[in-house]
Design a protein around this motif. Structure first.
Motif, short mmCIF file in Angstrom:
data_model
loop_
_atom_site.label_atom_id
_atom_site.label_comp_id
_atom_site.label_asym_id
_atom_site.label_seq_id
_atom_site.Cartn_x
_atom_site.Cartn_y
_atom_site.Cartn_z
N ALA A 152 -1.02 78.17 69.74
CA ALA A 152 -0.55 79.11 70.76
C ALA A 152 -0.01 78.37 71.98
O ALA A 152 1.01 78.76 72.56
CB ALA A 152 -1.70 80.03 71.17
N GLU A 153 -0.69 77.27 72.38
CA GLU A 153 -0.20 76.47 73.49
C GLU A 153 1.16 75.85 73.15
O GLU A 153 2.06 75.81 74.00
CB GLU A 153 -1.19 75.36 73.84
CG GLU A 153 -0.77 74.55 75.06
CD GLU A 153 -1.71 73.41 75.37
OE1 GLU A 153 -1.66 72.89 76.51
OE2 GLU A 153 -2.50 73.01 74.49
N LEU A 154 1.31 75.40 71.93
CA LEU A 154 2.60 74.86 71.49
C LEU A 154 3.69 75.92 71.57
O LEU A 154 4.79 75.65 72.07
CB LEU A 154 2.48 74.33 70.07
CG LEU A 154 3.76 73.77 69.44
CD1 LEU A 154 4.27 72.57 70.24
CD2 LEU A 154 3.52 73.39 67.98
N ALA A 155 3.37 77.13 71.12
CA ALA A 155 4.36 78.22 71.17
C ALA A 155 4.74 78.54 72.61
O ALA A 155 5.93 78.76 72.92
CB ALA A 155 3.79 79.46 70.48
N TRP A 195 4.04 76.20 62.06
CA TRP A 195 5.37 76.75 61.81
C TRP A 195 5.54 78.13 62.44
O TRP A 195 6.65 78.50 62.83
CB TRP A 195 5.68 76.77 60.32
CG TRP A 195 6.05 75.40 59.85
CD1 TRP A 195 5.25 74.50 59.21
CD2 TRP A 195 7.31 74.75 60.06
NE1 TRP A 195 5.91 73.32 58.99
CE2 TRP A 195 7.20 73.45 59.49
CE3 TRP A 195 8.51 75.12 60.65
CZ2 TRP A 195 8.25 72.53 59.52
CZ3 TRP A 195 9.56 74.21 60.67
CH2 TRP A 195 9.42 72.94 60.11
N VAL A 196 4.45 78.88 62.55
CA VAL A 196 4.53 80.16 63.28
C VAL A 196 4.84 79.88 64.76
O VAL A 196 5.68 80.55 65.37
CB VAL A 196 3.20 80.94 63.15
CG1 VAL A 196 3.18 82.13 64.11
CG2 VAL A 196 3.01 81.43 61.72
N ALA A 197 4.16 78.86 65.33
CA ALA A 197 4.44 78.48 66.71
C ALA A 197 5.88 78.02 66.88
O ALA A 197 6.57 78.39 67.85
CB ALA A 197 3.48 77.38 67.16
N GLY A 201 8.91 79.59 69.17
CA GLY A 201 9.72 78.78 70.06
C GLY A 201 11.20 78.90 69.77
O GLY A 201 12.04 78.96 70.69
N ILE A 202 11.55 78.93 68.49
CA ILE A 202 12.96 79.09 68.11
C ILE A 202 13.49 80.44 68.55
O ILE A 202 14.63 80.57 69.02
CB ILE A 202 13.10 78.91 66.58
CG1 ILE A 202 12.83 77.44 66.19
CG2 ILE A 202 14.50 79.33 66.11
CD1 ILE A 202 12.73 77.22 64.71
N ALA A 203 12.65 81.47 68.43
CA ALA A 203 13.08 82.82 68.82
C ALA A 203 13.43 82.90 70.31
O ALA A 203 14.26 83.71 70.72
CB ALA A 203 11.97 83.83 68.49
N ALA A 204 12.78 82.03 71.12
CA ALA A 204 13.05 82.05 72.56
C ALA A 204 14.47 81.60 72.90
O ALA A 204 14.94 81.83 74.02
CB ALA A 204 12.04 81.16 73.29
#
Length: 613
Positions: A152-155, A195-197, A201-204
């Motif tokens: 979550a922190e990574l995301a 990969w979810v994180a 991040g990619i979605a941002a």
């Protein structure tokens, strides 16, 4: 325990003092032109903009919504993030290398000039550095144990970074390389939670991608193509010199050592050390190589900061091995470097000190003159007819005046600077790019220093074609004219007729910064397209000291300024005998007062002159 307490006290003292100094400077320092444009973007709320993703603009909007129309309020969110950064580094370093190392790592972040001065300006580097630290913390934790909190922190870090700047793509790429080089990192990259994180991040990046798709990739082309020559430049070697100076030499050497040691596989080297070293070292090396091919015209010395932060985490552990004298020298040099940077900002925030830089190559024009310009504009607006609109010749003046006057809708002419800095597409989207036509009186603000002098006459001719013949201007000279604005009161309709332009001049003798006796000759040339000049006065420190003989032959002037329409060419030279017997010795400022045949009076930029005893 004593070592930990001593390191903690040192950190708290440094952090408190430096944060207080930064607050004082941020409250006094004039708004940098990029900050002003980010404010303007924040007033036109959007998901993304032509030059950046949305976060920087949103933060300026948040600051002014809470604190009002003041530079400190605009910068407050950035100062807050920058103040949190050393605490985060302390927390990360303490986890992996012990509390004493943690507090010292935080102190190094406070003292390193690039990091310690962060937040004084409202720039995207602040949230990007914050995002980088979140990502490196999450990555280090994931190397030890993969859990939902670290993912979550990574995301969160990836999201903040994606909303900060295009350059954060490089941070992501380097992070992936660092993980791929470590056995534990490859295990991390195989976990679905990571990969979810990454997907979040990619979605941002979606708002920025959408903006570029809707605007023919204008932002992407500017960041990756238009602003870079992509040709080898030998000046790239200056990266090492500049960065060693900005980081301070001994600390820069320590950062390099941390990177080199990250390649060791034995000696019980922790995976986190290798991760921090690879993450920071590969990033810094990448920027060094990029410097041989990328943009060198605009400020880029701050780009490597996200790479230095991971390296700083391990530096205190490395310094334990250095001799005591070398350790002390490292800390002292870092502190001295920070004091120099903060001192420079303090000089910029004090007009009396800033003007000492006038006539120097590094004169900070992007910080200078906005208060004086705003005061002059307000005076002219009060004098002119009601309904007079404000028109700026480029985005700098438009944004700075917009912030000062709380008006985010000031129209701007097409200007080379708008293209050079990637702001033209955004101005067009806001419908603020003007072609010069109007149906009401307008006050045109022109920054004469925003075009190279050799190109200024051609620019004025183009300006005349856009807005019509230029009336006599009100000249606003700041710092002896090294920041110079011209205010033109334009009629409601574009008139026809020959172009009358501002005057041009040059002092051939004495040269700038020359040392002279009390009696000397001043010679040069001056002209005014459309009507010509009827006289030139010599000024010393803003006061007339001699009347020049004007109309002397100066054939080289017309040969150089081929498009000039002054009717009195080639008789545009001047000469004057100046007697300064009563003047005090030391530094003075030599200037010109140009009298046009249309009744205009323009004070030219001054140059320094040293009078002998």
């Amino acid at each position: 325990m004593q070592d930990v307490k001593r390191a903690q006290r040192t950190f708290l003292l440094l952090w408190t003092v430096v944060t207080a100094i930064k607050l004082l400077i941020a409250a006094r320092l004039p708004l940098f032109v990029d900050e002003a444009f980010y404010w303007q973007e924040g007033q036109h709320f959007a998901a993304a903009y032509s030059d950046l993703p949305g976060l920087t603009a949103w933060m300026t909007r948040l600051g002014t919504e809470i604190g009002g129309q003041h530079v400190l309020a605009l910068r407050a969110p950035f100062l807050l993030l920058a103040a949190l950064l050393p605490w985060l580094i302390t927390h990360i370093a303490s986890r992996w290398f012990g509390e004493a190392v943690g507090w010292r790592a935080g102190s190094l972040v406070v003292l390193m000039p690039l990091a310690g001065s962060l937040g004084i300006l409202a720039l995207p580097d602040v949230p990007m550095a914050f995002a980088t630290v979140l990502c490196l913390d999450a990555g280090a934790r994931l190397l030890r144990e993969i859990d939902a909190a670290s993912a979550a922190e990574l995301a969160l870090g990836l999201t903040i970074g994606a909303l900060s700047h295009y350059r954060f793509i490089g941070v992501i790429g380097v992070g992936m390389i660092a993980l791929a080089l470590l056995p534990q990192g490859r295990r991390v990259l195989r976990d679905p939670r990571v990969w979810v994180a990454l997907a979040l991040g990619i979605a941002a990046w979606a708002p920025l991608v959408a903006w570029n798709l809707e605007n023919a990739d204008a932002g992407l082309r500017f960041q990756l193509v238009d602003r870079h020559p992509w040709a080898f430049q030998s000046t790239g070697w200056w990266f090492l010199v500049v960065q060693a100076g900005l980081v301070t030499p001994l600390l820069f050497f320590a950062l390099i050592q941390v990177f080199v040691r990250s390649f060791r596989t034995g000696d019980g080297m922790p995976a986190q050390w290798r991760y921090f070293g690879l993450l920071g070292g590969v990033s810094t090396l990448g920027f060094f190589l990029l410097g041989f091919f990328a943009d060198v015209e605009r400020v880029s010395f701050h780009w490597p900061l996200p790479g230095y932060l991971p390296l700083l985490i391990a530096v205190p552990a490395l310094l334990r091995e250095w001799p005591r004298g070398l350790r002390i020298a490292t800390w002292v040099l870092s502190g001295a470097g920070l004091l120099m940077v903060l001192g420079y900002y303090l000089v910029l925030s004090t007009p009396q000190w800033r003007e000492q830089f006038a006539a120097e190559k590094f004169y900070p024009a992007n910080f200078a003159g906005w208060e004086e310009l705003t005061a002059a504009v307000r005076e002219e607006q009060a004098r002119l007819a009601p309904g007079t609109t404000l028109l700026a010749d480029n985005f700098k003046s438009g944004a700075e005046l917009g912030f000062a006057l709380d008006n985010a809708r000031i129209a701007v002419l097409d200007h080379p600077l708008n293209q050079k800095h990637g702001r033209a597409p955004q101005l067009r989207l806001w419908k603020l790019e003007s072609d010069g036509s109007r149906n009401a009186p307008a006050l045109l603000v022109v920054g004469s220093g925003d075009v190279q002098y050799k190109s200024l006459l051609e620019y004025y001719h183009q300006l005349c074609k856009k807005v019509g013949p230029l009336p006599p201007p009100r000249v606003v000279n700041v710092d002896h004219g090294h920041q110079r604005f011209l205010l033109f009161a334009l009629p409601a309709e574009k008139s026809k007729g020959p172009c009358t332009l501002p005057a041009f001049a040059w002092i051939d003798t004495p040269e700038s910064k020359a040392s002279t006796g009390r009696k000397f000759q001043v010679a040069g040339w001056a002209f005014k397209d459309g009507v010509g000049l009827k006289g030139v006065e010599i000024l010393l420190d803003g006061k007339p000291v001699a009347k020049a003989r004007y109309g002397l032959p100066s054939g080289g002037t017309a040969a150089y300024w081929k498009i000039s329409t002054d009717p009195y060419h080639p008789a545009v030279g001047f000469s004057a005998a100046v007697d300064l017997t009563a003047a005090k010795p030391g530094r003075h400022w030599l200037g010109l007062r140009l009298h046009g045949r249309d009744g205009s009076v323009e004070d030219w930029s001054e140059q320094p002159l040293d009078l002998a005893e």
